[in-house]
Design an enzyme around this catalytic site. Structure first.
Site, mmCIF file in Angstrom:
data_model
loop_
_atom_site.group_PDB
_atom_site.id
_atom_site.type_symbol
_atom_site.label_atom_id
_atom_site.label_comp_id
_atom_site.label_asym_id
_atom_site.label_seq_id
_atom_site.Cartn_x
_atom_site.Cartn_y
_atom_site.Cartn_z
ATOM 1 C CE LYS A 48 -4.028 -2.106 2.216
ATOM 2 N NZ LYS A 48 -5.045 -1.988 3.277
ATOM 3 C CG ASP B 294 -8.494 0.252 4.180
ATOM 4 O OD1 ASP B 294 -9.199 -0.550 3.541
ATOM 5 O OD2 ASP B 294 -7.260 0.123 4.310
HETATM 6 N N1 LIG Z 1 -11.931 -5.510 8.132
HETATM 7 C C1 LIG Z 1 -11.122 -4.949 7.276
HETATM 8 O O1 LIG Z 1 -11.495 -4.530 6.178
HETATM 9 C C2 LIG Z 1 -9.675 -4.763 7.664
HETATM 10 C C3 LIG Z 1 -8.870 -3.827 6.971
HETATM 11 C C4 LIG Z 1 -7.533 -3.676 7.369
HETATM 12 C C5 LIG Z 1 -7.034 -4.459 8.422
HETATM 13 N N2 LIG Z 1 -7.858 -5.342 9.061
HETATM 14 C C6 LIG Z 1 -7.345 -6.123 10.208
HETATM 15 O O2 LIG Z 1 -6.838 -5.215 11.169
HETATM 16 C C7 LIG Z 1 -5.724 -5.760 11.846
HETATM 17 C C8 LIG Z 1 -4.542 -4.778 11.783
HETATM 18 O O3 LIG Z 1 -4.194 -4.524 10.434
HETATM 19 P P1 LIG Z 1 -3.124 -3.373 10.083
HETATM 20 O O4 LIG Z 1 -3.041 -3.348 8.597
HETATM 21 O O5 LIG Z 1 -3.417 -2.125 10.828
HETATM 22 O O6 LIG Z 1 -1.783 -4.027 10.681
HETATM 23 P P2 LIG Z 1 -0.447 -3.276 11.198
HETATM 24 O O7 LIG Z 1 -0.265 -1.974 10.506
HETATM 25 O O8 LIG Z 1 0.614 -4.314 11.130
HETATM 26 O O9 LIG Z 1 -0.760 -2.964 12.762
HETATM 27 C C9 LIG Z 1 -0.909 -4.012 13.678
HETATM 28 C C10 LIG Z 1 -1.416 -3.465 15.008
HETATM 29 O O10 LIG Z 1 -1.673 -4.575 15.884
HETATM 30 C C11 LIG Z 1 -0.908 -4.391 17.079
HETATM 31 N N3 LIG Z 1 -0.515 -5.709 17.601
HETATM 32 C C12 LIG Z 1 0.015 -6.755 16.891
HETATM 33 N N4 LIG Z 1 0.264 -7.800 17.725
HETATM 34 C C13 LIG Z 1 -0.111 -7.388 18.976
HETATM 35 C C14 LIG Z 1 -0.096 -8.004 20.249
HETATM 36 N N5 LIG Z 1 0.356 -9.263 20.420
HETATM 37 N N6 LIG Z 1 -0.553 -7.300 21.312
HETATM 38 C C15 LIG Z 1 -1.026 -6.024 21.153
HETATM 39 N N7 LIG Z 1 -1.071 -5.394 19.964
HETATM 40 C C16 LIG Z 1 -0.607 -6.071 18.886
HETATM 41 C C17 LIG Z 1 0.272 -3.552 16.680
HETATM 42 O O11 LIG Z 1 0.825 -2.932 17.833
HETATM 43 P P3 LIG Z 1 2.386 -2.442 17.845
HETATM 44 O O12 LIG Z 1 2.386 -1.081 17.229
HETATM 45 O O13 LIG Z 1 2.739 -2.449 19.285
HETATM 46 O O14 LIG Z 1 3.153 -3.460 17.041
HETATM 47 C C18 LIG Z 1 -0.405 -2.558 15.730
HETATM 48 O O15 LIG Z 1 -1.108 -1.567 16.435
HETATM 49 C C19 LIG Z 1 -5.445 -7.111 11.168
HETATM 50 O O16 LIG Z 1 -6.069 -8.094 11.958
HETATM 51 C C20 LIG Z 1 -6.154 -6.993 9.827
HETATM 52 O O17 LIG Z 1 -6.597 -8.229 9.321
HETATM 53 C C21 LIG Z 1 -9.161 -5.499 8.717
#
Ligand SMILES: NC(=O)c1ccc[n+]([C@@H]2O[C@H](COP(=O)([O-])OP(=O)(O)OC[C@H]3O[C@@H](n4cnc5c(N)ncnc54)[C@H](OP(=O)(O)O)[C@@H]3O)[C@@H](O)[C@H]2O)c1
Length: 278
Positions: free
Chosen positions: A67, A104
């Site tokens: 992205k 998004d």
């Molecule tokens: N429904 C939809 O359309 C949609 C769209 C986009 C994403 N999502 C979902 O949203 C989630 C995040 O996506 P993203 O793209 O934002 O990912 P990302 O940029 O990698 O961010 C991941 C987030 O999760 C936190 N995290 C990961 N492991 C953790 C743990 N063990 N304990 C506490 N916090 C933790 C990270 O915290 P740190 O900063 O501390 O690492 C960060 O805030 C995923 O599950 C994805 O599938 C859904």
């Protein structure tokens, strides 16, 4: 007439639900088009995108991890994509240039409004857990629609603080270890972390402090019913799952590429899940 072509680029791409989603809409609206999964190595994102107009593509979606690279590669970006520094939808303009958008936040909001129509954005604070890419889209949208205070709690506190500094306005960082207290007085809590996703631990957040008319939204959609949402339903709170955000974020791209405003409904949910809705 040649079919209109679109698709999704990512690496890997096998897990993507977008081909099922757009494929369903193409069939439903009888459109002479195709939507394909395009595995593109991170070293070749810009070249692949440049080739889209040459290959007759009307555009594409962009997913993890491309992205940000797509944002740098396109010719034009809209206001939302510029704020995100990331693009999830590309439209090939008639002159062959590439327009990048980020849908998004719009997908999140449309799904929330459809699932929790009584939620009022402007009267109380909202808690957002996480400070990654999805959180960025969501806090920006919440600020745009007038939420008076957006509390952000993230495992790495410094990332929540940086996000609040960057966006300013109603954003307020909150220490991760005190996230439970941050629920007090909120109208809505949104989980944007990976906690609760298949293969990850559940989110540890007792909901006792959320007001009885509160809404709980989890953007994780594998599984559809996370521990957080099950807990919310048990308590009689409004629970909003993550699949609808995925479906709604796809609408703008489909409309731009194929000229039809597609519906998000149970038929689509069934097609994307590949099984009856639980
Ligand atoms: N429904 C939809 O359309 C949609 C769209 C986009 C994403 N999502 C979902 O949203 C989630 C995040 O996506 P993203 O793209 O934002 O990912 P990302 O940029 O990698 O961010 C991941 C987030 O999760 C936190 N995290 C990961 N492991 C953790 C743990 N063990 N304990 C506490 N916090 C933790 C990270 O915290 P740190 O900063 O501390 O690492 C960060 O805030 C995923 O599950 C994805 O599938 C859904």
């Amino acid at each position: 007439m040649n079919p209109r072509l679109s698709g999704v680029i990512g690496w890997p791409i096998g897990h993507s639900r977008s081909p099922a989603l757009h494929g369903h809409w193409l069939a439903r609206y009888g459109i002479n088009g195709a939507y394909v999964a395009l595995p593109v190595h991170p070293d070749h994102v810009a070249e692949a995108l440049r080739a889209l107009p040459l290959l007759g593509f009307v555009g594409c979606n962009v997913t993890v991890p491309h992205k940000e690279a797509a944002f740098r590669a396109v010719d034009h970006v809209d206001r939302v994509a510029a704020r995100m520094g990331a693009v999830n939808t590309i439209v090939v303009r008639p002159d062959g240039t590439l327009e990048g958008r980020n849908t998004d936040g719009e997908g999140f909001l449309k799904h929330l409004q459809a699932s929790a129509p009584d939620w009022v954005p402007t009267d109380r604070p909202v808690l957002v857990l996480g400070a990654g890419g999805a959180a960025r889209a969501i806090v920006g949208t919440l600020a745009d629609i007038g939420v008076p205070e957006v509390r952000i709690a993230n495992r790495t506190d410094a990332r929540a603080e940086a996000l609040a500094r960057e966006f300013g306005g109603p954003l307020k960082p909150w220490p991760w270890d005190h996230r439970e207290e941050a629920l007090s007085g909120c109208s809505l809590v949104v989980n944007t972390t990976q906690l609760g996703m298949a293969g990850h631990p559940a989110l540890d957040l007792p909901l006792d402090r959320l007001p009885a008319d509160g809404t709980v939204c989890d953007i994780v959609y594998t599984p559809l019913e996370t521990t957080l949402l099950a807990d919310a339903r048990r308590r009689g709170l409004t629970a909003v799952d993550g699949l609808g955000m995925l479906l709604h974020q796809a609408r703008a791209g489909f409309a731009a590429w194929f000229g039809v405003e597609p519906a998000v409904d149970d038929e689509l949910r069934r097609a994307v899940l590949g099984r009856p809705i639980p």
